[in-house]
Design a protein around this motif. Sequence first.
Motif, PDB file in Angstrom:
ATOM      1  N   MET A 196       0.845  -1.192   0.000  1.00  0.00           N
ATOM      2  CA  MET A 196       0.000   0.000   0.000  1.00  0.00           C
ATOM      3  C   MET A 196       0.884   1.246   0.000  1.00  0.00           C
ATOM      4  O   MET A 196       1.728   1.423   0.873  1.00  0.00           O
ATOM      5  N   LEU A 197       0.681   2.117  -0.980  1.00  0.00           N
ATOM      6  CA  LEU A 197       1.423   3.373  -1.068  1.00  0.00           C
ATOM      7  C   LEU A 197       0.528   4.571  -0.774  1.00  0.00           C
ATOM      8  O   LEU A 197       0.972   5.553  -0.192  1.00  0.00           O
ATOM      9  N   TYR A 198      -0.721   4.486  -1.189  1.00  0.00           N
ATOM     10  CA  TYR A 198      -1.680   5.560  -0.893  1.00  0.00           C
ATOM     11  C   TYR A 198      -2.551   5.153   0.275  1.00  0.00           C
ATOM     12  O   TYR A 198      -3.251   4.139   0.219  1.00  0.00           O
ATOM     13  N   GLU A 199      -2.491   5.930   1.340  1.00  0.00           N
ATOM     14  CA  GLU A 199      -3.360   5.684   2.504  1.00  0.00           C
ATOM     15  C   GLU A 199      -4.234   6.916   2.724  1.00  0.00           C
ATOM     16  O   GLU A 199      -3.720   7.995   3.036  1.00  0.00           O
ATOM     17  N   PRO A 200      -5.535   6.792   2.552  1.00  0.00           N
ATOM     18  CA  PRO A 200      -6.423   7.940   2.723  1.00  0.00           C
ATOM     19  C   PRO A 200      -6.302   8.543   4.120  1.00  0.00           C
ATOM     20  O   PRO A 200      -6.139   7.827   5.113  1.00  0.00           O
ATOM     21  N   ILE A 238     -13.347   7.454   0.140  1.00  0.00           N
ATOM     22  CA  ILE A 238     -12.396   6.785  -0.746  1.00  0.00           C
ATOM     23  C   ILE A 238     -11.908   5.484  -0.122  1.00  0.00           C
ATOM     24  O   ILE A 238     -11.823   4.444  -0.775  1.00  0.00           O
ATOM     25  N   ARG A 239     -11.614   5.536   1.185  1.00  0.00           N
ATOM     26  CA  ARG A 239     -11.168   4.325   1.886  1.00  0.00           C
ATOM     27  C   ARG A 239     -12.245   3.231   1.816  1.00  0.00           C
ATOM     28  O   ARG A 239     -11.946   2.053   1.564  1.00  0.00           O
ATOM     29  N   LYS A 240     -13.492   3.640   2.038  1.00  0.00           N
ATOM     30  CA  LYS A 240     -14.605   2.692   1.996  1.00  0.00           C
ATOM     31  C   LYS A 240     -14.727   2.076   0.601  1.00  0.00           C
ATOM     32  O   LYS A 240     -14.929   0.856   0.454  1.00  0.00           O
ATOM     33  N   PHE A 241     -14.597   2.920  -0.428  1.00  0.00           N
ATOM     34  CA  PHE A 241     -14.656   2.434  -1.808  1.00  0.00           C
ATOM     35  C   PHE A 241     -13.542   1.426  -2.086  1.00  0.00           C
ATOM     36  O   PHE A 241     -13.773   0.357  -2.656  1.00  0.00           O
ATOM     37  N   LEU A 242     -12.310   1.763  -1.680  1.00  0.00           N
ATOM     38  CA  LEU A 242     -11.175   0.872  -1.922  1.00  0.00           C
ATOM     39  C   LEU A 242     -11.317  -0.439  -1.160  1.00  0.00           C
ATOM     40  O   LEU A 242     -10.937  -1.514  -1.653  1.00  0.00           O
ATOM     41  N   ARG A 243     -11.901  -0.363   0.040  1.00  0.00           N
ATOM     42  CA  ARG A 243     -12.081  -1.566   0.847  1.00  0.00           C
ATOM     43  C   ARG A 243     -13.080  -2.515   0.182  1.00  0.00           C
ATOM     44  O   ARG A 243     -12.902  -3.741   0.192  1.00  0.00           O
ATOM     45  N   LYS A 274     -10.925  -5.563  -0.753  1.00  0.00           N
ATOM     46  CA  LYS A 274     -11.063  -6.382   0.463  1.00  0.00           C
ATOM     47  C   LYS A 274      -9.861  -6.157   1.390  1.00  0.00           C
ATOM     48  O   LYS A 274      -9.592  -5.037   1.764  1.00  0.00           O
ATOM     49  N   ASP A 275      -9.147  -7.236   1.710  1.00  0.00           N
ATOM     50  CA  ASP A 275      -8.031  -7.113   2.649  1.00  0.00           C
ATOM     51  C   ASP A 275      -6.665  -6.996   1.961  1.00  0.00           C
ATOM     52  O   ASP A 275      -5.624  -6.999   2.625  1.00  0.00           O
ATOM     53  N   LYS A 276      -6.680  -6.906   0.632  1.00  0.00           N
ATOM     54  CA  LYS A 276      -5.425  -6.954  -0.108  1.00  0.00           C
ATOM     55  C   LYS A 276      -4.426  -5.888   0.323  1.00  0.00           C
ATOM     56  O   LYS A 276      -3.246  -6.156   0.544  1.00  0.00           O
ATOM     57  N   TYR A 277      -4.890  -4.621   0.437  1.00  0.00           N
ATOM     58  CA  TYR A 277      -3.983  -3.527   0.778  1.00  0.00           C
ATOM     59  C   TYR A 277      -4.125  -3.050   2.224  1.00  0.00           C
ATOM     60  O   TYR A 277      -3.440  -2.132   2.648  1.00  0.00           O
ATOM     61  N   GLY A 278      -5.044  -3.621   2.950  1.00  0.00           N
ATOM     62  CA  GLY A 278      -5.224  -3.205   4.336  1.00  0.00           C
ATOM     63  C   GLY A 278      -6.063  -1.965   4.524  1.00  0.00           C
ATOM     64  O   GLY A 278      -5.968  -1.281   5.539  1.00  0.00           O
ATOM     65  N   TYR A 279      -6.911  -1.639   3.561  1.00  0.00           N
ATOM     66  CA  TYR A 279      -7.781  -0.483   3.701  1.00  0.00           C
ATOM     67  C   TYR A 279      -8.921  -0.776   4.682  1.00  0.00           C
ATOM     68  O   TYR A 279      -9.497   0.098   5.249  1.00  0.00           O
TER      69      TYR A 279
END
Length: 422
Positions: free
Chosen positions: A395-399, A408-413, A417-422
Amino acid sequence: MAAPLAERLRPASLNELIGQEHLTGTGSILRKAIEQGNVPSMILWGPPGVGKTTIANIIANELRIPFFTLSAISSGVKEVREVIEKAKNLDKAILFIDEIHRFNKSQQDALLGAVEKGTITLIGATTENPSFEVNSALLSRCQVYVLKSLSEPQLLALIRQAIEKDDWLNSRNPQLLETEALLRLAGGDGRKLLNLLELVVQSAGDVVNGNVEVTNDLVMAVAQQQLAMYDKSGEQHYDIISAFIKSMRGSDPNGAVYWLARMIAGGEDVKFIARRMVILASEDIGNANPNALLLANACFEAVNKIGHPESRIILSQCAVYLATSPKSNSSYMAIDAALALVAQTGDLPVPLHLRNAPTKLMKNLGYGRNYEYAHSHEGNFSLQEYLPDALQGRMLYEPSANAREEEIRKFLRTRWKDKYGY
């Protein structure tokens, strides 16, 4: 001791110059040009107090040719043409223009013919990016040399040189018990360092055994007493713009408009102020309020068209808007993290399914195979890998924690799912 210390110590040769070794050191490009007597027209771009004017003077001294100097603040087309007429009667001549970024288009255009014909060798000095501030036609006829802020070892060498060479300073025998404050306040600016040192030695009350003891406390006390009016030529230029930016970053519109007023009253270039707000809109607000970048860019375009004094209103509106916007530096942190990762991991191969396949051979090698076109899938999304194999899940972009980026975090999650830890 009429002239300031920085002026008294201005080097007359390349060997005396401290800093800018990448341009003037042994075997460097500019030194070679000077030694060969074949100096091109050039733009010297760098922060205040790093040697732009000094290098121009050294070039004239080394080549022993007539040297004309103009300030873009007080000179116009008339003065430029007068110098060009004088230069026509000479074999060679250098025209040095300080703060060339303050010349408007017609003033810069007046230089074109003389530079192109070789009537003058132009040396322009600027603290602003010449790509933005110098006409492309003039810029194409000049070499651009980038000067760097002086490092701490270089600043210390400058102090030692001053104590050794300046009779007045030497007579006071300053003892540098501490240098942190001097170096921090100088901020890589050699002129500022020397002038501050001179003020400190002049103001020193405690002289022990005939020596002036320079301490951090003494330097800070003198600096506070000597705070000058805003100086757009460099003395407080970066201090004031720093306070302006930090006020907006800190969500204080009162501080923002105060420092804005200080710059306007001091005659600062309104385009410089507007440009810094464009940067802040992305660096410190970003996707917390994407409209901030739109407004800041519109502000920059507007002040270009309107000019002073009406542009003060536009600048104030934008500064207040940026100061009162929610803040996020997540995009800024993301690109810096990505650049650091690239520097650490090098040129990792692009996964085959993401590669372009314009030829049959590339298709046979598997380029583009198994790529999933996002728009062909439900929700315009496909759960496939977009990073190199060695970086999967990184993960490089963390909202940031603001309303928009929480969405945005909710959308990415929901997508990853759990791939990037959002």
